[in-house]
Design a protein around this motif. Structure first.
Motif, PDB file in Angstrom:
ATOM      1  N   LYS A 125       0.420  -1.153  -0.258  1.00 51.50           N
ATOM      2  CA  LYS A 125      -0.305  -0.071   0.378  1.00 51.50           C
ATOM      3  C   LYS A 125       0.736   1.026   0.006  1.00 51.50           C
ATOM      4  N   PRO A 126       0.645   2.200  -0.578  1.00 51.41           N
ATOM      5  CA  PRO A 126       1.354   3.472  -0.305  1.00 51.41           C
ATOM      6  C   PRO A 126       1.294   4.289   0.586  1.00 51.41           C
ATOM      7  N   VAL A 127       2.837   5.175   0.594  1.00 52.74           N
ATOM      8  CA  VAL A 127       3.205   5.435   1.989  1.00 52.74           C
ATOM      9  C   VAL A 127       3.282   6.663   1.300  1.00 52.74           C
ATOM     10  N   PRO A 128       3.574   8.049   2.186  1.00 50.80           N
ATOM     11  CA  PRO A 128       3.390   8.928   2.423  1.00 50.80           C
ATOM     12  C   PRO A 128       5.776   9.498   1.603  1.00 50.80           C
ATOM     13  N   ALA A 129       5.167  10.238   0.754  1.00 51.63           N
ATOM     14  CA  ALA A 129       6.976  10.914   0.809  1.00 51.63           C
ATOM     15  C   ALA A 129       7.411  11.541   1.771  1.00 51.63           C
ATOM     16  N   ILE A 130       8.466  11.904   2.302  1.00 49.83           N
ATOM     17  CA  ILE A 130       9.157  12.202   2.815  1.00 49.83           C
ATOM     18  C   ILE A 130       9.852  13.924   2.539  1.00 49.83           C
ATOM     19  N   TYR A 131      10.611  14.678   4.297  1.00 49.96           N
ATOM     20  CA  TYR A 131      11.418  15.980   3.516  1.00 49.96           C
ATOM     21  C   TYR A 131      12.068  15.835   4.575  1.00 49.96           C
ATOM     22  N   PRO A 132      13.697  16.229   3.851  1.00 48.13           N
ATOM     23  CA  PRO A 132      14.372  16.418   5.667  1.00 48.13           C
ATOM     24  C   PRO A 132      14.545  17.953   5.926  1.00 48.13           C
ATOM     25  N   GLU A 133      14.735  17.714   7.481  1.00 48.75           N
ATOM     26  CA  GLU A 133      15.159  19.656   7.903  1.00 48.75           C
ATOM     27  C   GLU A 133      16.230  19.400   9.090  1.00 48.75           C
ATOM     28  N   THR A 134      17.304  19.214   9.132  1.00 52.14           N
ATOM     29  CA  THR A 134      18.762  19.014   9.146  1.00 52.14           C
ATOM     30  C   THR A 134      19.792  18.382   8.106  1.00 52.14           C
ATOM     31  N   ASP A 135      20.578  18.786   8.901  1.00 53.62           N
ATOM     32  CA  ASP A 135      21.790  18.412   8.001  1.00 53.62           C
ATOM     33  C   ASP A 135      22.032  17.413   7.697  1.00 53.62           C
ATOM     34  N   VAL A 136      22.026  15.961   8.800  1.00 49.67           N
ATOM     35  CA  VAL A 136      22.220  14.730   8.298  1.00 49.67           C
ATOM     36  C   VAL A 136      21.072  14.128   7.660  1.00 49.67           C
ATOM     37  N   GLU A 137      20.086  14.746   8.023  1.00 50.47           N
ATOM     38  CA  GLU A 137      18.882  14.576   7.269  1.00 50.47           C
ATOM     39  C   GLU A 137      18.533  14.407   5.859  1.00 50.47           C
ATOM     40  N   LYS A 138      19.540  15.760   5.249  1.00 54.18           N
ATOM     41  CA  LYS A 138      19.249  15.709   4.717  1.00 54.18           C
ATOM     42  C   LYS A 138      20.584  14.907   3.801  1.00 54.18           C
TER      43      LYS A 138
END
Length: 159
Positions: A125-138
């Motif tokens: 089943k589909p999942v939401p996309a994500i977006y980064p906020e911190t430098d590590v996440e980026k």
């Protein structure tokens, strides 16, 4: 960023464990298999938080054992959804070992796990996309497509 994208940090999960004698080998360091079980468990929890439902492990894409954790050490296991597909989620997991007497911390293990969200019938089943906020996440987010391409090439070679 797409309209339904959510911050990567929403999936962040942290577990703390104590390395006990039954968890260890003859060197008094934790069994790699025990660490793998911890990684699989936290990756599933992280993916379930993101998907808001059931998930299955598709693959443990990479595991790098970088240093040993010994009896009495505290393990801090942290994970986050680092990339998403239609129904799949790449989960980054890192394990830090802490010596309670000296306070020394060391990175013991890093891993990427692919989880797939499934409905009640076990279908993806589909999942939401994500977006980064911190430098590590980026960094994790930006390097995700290369890891996905590598997994795709591995699958093609094995068929």
């Amino acid at each position: 960023m797409t309209n339904n994208a959510i911050p990567m940090g929403q999936s962040r999960t942290v577990q703390t464990r104590l390395v006990l004698p039954p968890d260890t080998n003859n060197h008094n360091s934790i069994f790699g298999g025990r660490v793998l079980a911890y990684i699989d468990e936290i990756a599933a929890i992280t993916a379930m938080k993101h998907a808001k439902g059931h998930v299955v492990t598709a693959s443990i894409d990479s595991v790098d054992f970088l240093s040993a954790a010994h009896v009495g050490a505290i393990l801090e296991i942290e994970s986050i959804v680092s990339s998403t597909g239609r129904s799949s989620m790449e989960v980054y997991v890192r394990v830090i070992s802490r010596n309670i007497e000296t306070g020394e911390e060391k990175l013991t293990t890093e891993s990427f796990v692919t989880m797939v969200a499934v409905d009640d019938d076990g279908k993806p089943k589909p999942v939401p996309a994500i977006y980064p906020e911190t430098d590590v996440e980026k960094r994790l987010f930006e390097t995700g497509p290369a890891r996905r391409e590598h997994r795709k090439q591995k699958r093609e070679l094995s068929h």
